[in-house]
Scaffold this active site. Structure first.
Site, short mmCIF file in Angstrom:
data_model
loop_
_atom_site.label_atom_id
_atom_site.label_comp_id
_atom_site.label_asym_id
_atom_site.label_seq_id
_atom_site.Cartn_x
_atom_site.Cartn_y
_atom_site.Cartn_z
N LYS A 1 0.93 -1.11 -0.15
CA LYS A 1 -0.03 0.06 0.19
C LYS A 1 0.72 1.41 -0.12
O LYS A 1 1.54 1.59 1.02
CB LYS A 1 -0.85 0.08 1.17
CG LYS A 1 -2.24 0.61 1.15
CD LYS A 1 -2.42 2.07 0.66
CE LYS A 1 -2.20 2.99 1.68
NZ LYS A 1 -2.05 4.34 1.37
N GLU B 1 8.27 1.28 11.79
CA GLU B 1 9.22 2.32 11.73
C GLU B 1 8.44 3.67 11.71
O GLU B 1 8.00 4.05 10.86
CB GLU B 1 10.23 2.52 10.52
CG GLU B 1 11.02 1.06 10.21
CD GLU B 1 12.26 0.96 11.25
OE1 GLU B 1 12.57 1.80 12.13
OE2 GLU B 1 12.55 -0.21 11.37
N CYS C 1 13.12 11.00 8.33
CA CYS C 1 12.60 10.72 9.87
C CYS C 1 13.96 10.79 10.90
O CYS C 1 13.57 11.14 12.07
CB CYS C 1 12.12 9.19 9.84
SG CYS C 1 13.20 7.91 9.10
N GLU D 1 7.14 16.37 16.33
CA GLU D 1 7.91 16.06 15.18
C GLU D 1 7.22 17.18 13.91
O GLU D 1 6.11 17.38 13.88
CB GLU D 1 7.75 14.60 14.67
CG GLU D 1 8.48 14.23 13.18
CD GLU D 1 8.09 12.94 12.62
OE1 GLU D 1 6.88 12.57 12.72
OE2 GLU D 1 9.04 12.36 12.14
P1 NAD Z 1 1.26 8.39 7.74
O1 NAD Z 1 1.26 7.58 8.92
O2 NAD Z 1 0.35 9.23 7.69
O3 NAD Z 1 1.10 7.30 6.30
C1 NAD Z 1 1.96 6.14 6.18
C2 NAD Z 1 1.12 5.20 5.31
O4 NAD Z 1 0.19 4.64 6.29
C3 NAD Z 1 0.43 5.60 4.10
O5 NAD Z 1 0.44 4.85 2.99
C4 NAD Z 1 -0.90 6.01 4.57
O6 NAD Z 1 -2.26 5.89 3.73
C5 NAD Z 1 -1.04 4.67 5.71
N1 NAD Z 1 -2.24 4.75 6.54
C6 NAD Z 1 -2.56 6.03 7.10
N2 NAD Z 1 -3.73 5.69 8.01
C7 NAD Z 1 -3.76 4.29 8.07
C8 NAD Z 1 -4.70 3.40 8.83
N3 NAD Z 1 -5.40 3.86 9.44
N4 NAD Z 1 -4.57 2.22 8.50
C9 NAD Z 1 -3.93 1.88 7.80
N5 NAD Z 1 -2.84 2.48 7.18
C10 NAD Z 1 -2.81 3.82 7.22
O7 NAD Z 1 2.87 8.81 7.67
P2 NAD Z 1 3.46 9.82 6.34
O8 NAD Z 1 2.94 11.26 6.66
O9 NAD Z 1 3.31 9.09 4.99
O10 NAD Z 1 4.98 9.83 6.55
C11 NAD Z 1 5.55 10.63 7.56
C12 NAD Z 1 5.80 9.87 8.91
O11 NAD Z 1 6.59 8.66 8.64
C13 NAD Z 1 6.54 10.79 9.96
O12 NAD Z 1 6.20 10.57 10.94
C14 NAD Z 1 7.86 10.22 9.84
O13 NAD Z 1 9.03 10.33 10.82
C15 NAD Z 1 7.68 8.65 9.26
N6 NAD Z 1 8.74 8.15 8.87
C16 NAD Z 1 9.48 7.06 9.49
C17 NAD Z 1 10.65 6.53 9.09
C18 NAD Z 1 11.48 5.59 9.98
O14 NAD Z 1 12.12 4.67 9.22
N7 NAD Z 1 11.28 5.64 11.34
C19 NAD Z 1 11.08 6.51 7.82
C20 NAD Z 1 10.19 7.70 6.91
C21 NAD Z 1 9.21 8.34 7.60
#
Ligand code: NAD
Length: 492
Positions: A187, A263, A297, A396
């Site tokens: 996804k 992550e 991140c 963040e």
């Molecule tokens: P997000 O959590 O909004 O979305 C990530 C994914 O999850 C998307 O594909 C989204 O459609 C899906 N999603 C959202 N709600 C969901 C639900 N209820 N059920 C299932 N799937 C769902 O994150 P984002 O805005 O895309 O990314 C930014 C965040 O990701 C920041 O917090 C960043 O720190 C984190 N991040 C962490 C790492 C790491 O390695 N720790 C790496 C990159 C990004």
């Protein structure tokens, strides 16, 4: 397939991103689509099929069939050959993929072509090589029994991805998932569907059997994301994204007790002692603050500088930040491109406004760059004079915004660094060997860099402590997640 590829630098073309299920591209049965936007221009560049429960059901069924079909019966050598080939094709199509990534994310082309895409290819090459060396344990219990473990795939795995490093992070999960013999339902983030869509075609070209990799576009809540996380026939979920989303996925996945790897977010400290090489610390801090528009991140957005070196560091950091060029991501001179969306840009701007209200000084940046109003651009922003307990220091922001705070002693800065529910990464700058070990060992973070940042060896554990993650990725750690061990005990 229906995705036209970016053949000229930044020409806007209509991209039609469909789901890739069982080796074929599909639109949603409902016919529903949503717009995909280029954040550098805010122009709509294409349509994305909006998947939901129906498409997830189809994809999971295809993945289950493939798991028990040709994929299972293939030899390890054949699997290695295909996984390597996926990496090879990504490299062959590097320019095209880099342009798509830049169109979708707004990140500089210089970054997608030198980091995102080559690293995506390397993820496949690395795990193809790594899997040859993966073994298991064996124990002899005196003369009574012999125990040995066998490794098998977890099964059908859901891979849910964020928008900041779309192909890099997707492949960081997919490569070990395939190497361990699983099948996948991916996804991608709704804001960045382009390179994931193309990956379906690449997997097929590499000879991956139909159904081993399936890609379903859509949103998170009450859409493809939630349908995948609660699906009873999905055995595990590997998720990268926000901490709050991780908690929701955990709840959905609990109904069938899926194996989870998370992550999540970070608010990482960058600690600079006065004895450090300040020039080097400034150069690297420029990257750890603003690379990819600060949408990484592991960016070190909380900068702590020992008081003796504070003025020297801050002056140099401000003057280097002034040299950064914000602008068209396709311009090779650009250092900082556009943020991911208008909504996210607004969110980051709100933090800058909040910083002012909380008493902070915006010493550089703080606004939208002149002449770039038509895209999601923000100036790199440095905030000083802010209280340690302010929301800007605690939460963040995920944009080109950092705080710089002076400190007076080691214990104090360790306490400040750890004063957060996040625990992803940290950086420590010092030339005192003992202090480096002492401080690094006390920071509550999954990864601590000393006198560097973002230096990665893919064999090492990658992941966060506290609310920054669950489990570790990388080398053997990825294999542990993507496989199940069965112990076989034979009485002698
Ligand atoms: P997000 O959590 O909004 O979305 C990530 C994914 O999850 C998307 O594909 C989204 O459609 C899906 N999603 C959202 N709600 C969901 C639900 N209820 N059920 C299932 N799937 C769902 O994150 P984002 O805005 O895309 O990314 C930014 C965040 O990701 C920041 O917090 C960043 O720190 C984190 N991040 C962490 C790492 C790491 O390695 N720790 C790496 C990159 C990004």
């Amino acid at each position: 397939m229906n995705l036209q590829t970016a053949t000229s630098a930044n020409r806007v073309q209509p991209f039609d991103c469909r789901h890739f299920i069982n080796g074929r591209y599909f639109a949603s049965e409902s016919g529903k689509t949503f717009d995909n936007m280029n954040p550098a221009t805010k122009e709509v560049i294409g349509k994305v099929s909006e998947g939901g429960k129906k498409e997830i059901d189809l994809a999971v069924a295809a993945a289950r069939r493939a798991l028990n079909g040709r994929w299972k019966n293939m030899t390890g050598d054949d699997r290695i050959r295909i996984i390597r080939k996926i990496g090879d094709i990504i490299l062959e199509r590097k320019d095209e993929l880099a342009k798509l990534e830049t169109l979708d994310t707004g990140k500089p082309l210089s970054l997608s072509s030198t980091m995102d895409i080559p690293r995506a290819a390397f993820n496949f090459h690395f795990f193809a090589d790594f899997m040859r060396g993966v073994g298991t344990e064996a124990y002899q219990t005196d003369d009574i029994a012999i125990n040995y473990a066998i490794r098998r795939p977890v099964g059908v795995v859901g891979l849910i991805n964020p928008w900041n490093l779309p192909l890099l992070l997707l492949t960081w999960k997919l490569a070990p998932c395939l190497a361990a013999g699983n099948t996948a339902v991916i996804k991608p983030a709704e804001l960045t569907p382009l390179t994931a869509t193309l990956l379906g075609e690449i997997c097929q070209e590499a000879g991956l059997p139909d159904g081993v990799v399936n890609i379903v576009h859509g949103f998170g809540p009450e859409s493809a994301g939630s349908a995948l996380s609660e699906h009873p026939d999905v055995d595990a979920i590997s998720f990268t994204g926000e901490t709050t989303t991780g908690k929701i996925i955990m709840e959905a996945a609990s109904k069938t007790l899926k194996k989870l790897s998370f992550e999540l977010g970070g608010k990482n400290p960058n600690i600079i002692f006065a004895d450090a090489d300040i020039d080097e610390a400034v150069e690297t801090t420029l990257k750890s603050s603003f690379v990819n528009q600060g949408e990484v991140c592991m960016c070190g957005s909380r900068i702590y500088v020992e008081r003796e070196a504070y003025d020297e560091f801050l002056d140099a950091f401000i003057s280097k930040t002034k040299e950064l060029r914000v602008g068209d991501p396709f311009d090779p001179e650009t250092n900082i491109g556009a943020l991911i969306s208008a909504e996210h840009t607004e969110r980051v701007m709100n933090y800058i406004t909040l910083a002012k209200k909380e008493g902070g000084d915006i010493v550089i940046g703080g606004g939208r760059p002149e002449g770039l109003e038509s895209g999601c651009y923000l100036e790199p922003t440095i905030i000083t004079g802010i209280s340690r307990s302010s929301r800007v220091v605690k939460e963040e922001i995920f944009g080109p915004v950092v705080t710089v705070i002076p400190f007076d002693d080691e214990d104090e800065v360790i306490a400040q660094a750890n004063d957060t529910h996040y625990g992803l990464s940290a950086t420590v700058w010092t030339n005192d060997l003992r202090r480096a070990h002492r401080v690094a060992g006390q920071i509550e973070a999954g990864m601590v860099w000393v006198n560097t940042w973002f230096l990665r060896d893919l064999r090492t554990p990658f992941g966060g402590m506290k609310q920054s993650g669950l489990g570790r990725e990388g080398g053997m750690h990825s294999f542990e997640f993507f496989s199940e061990l069965s112990n076989i005990c034979i009485k002698l």
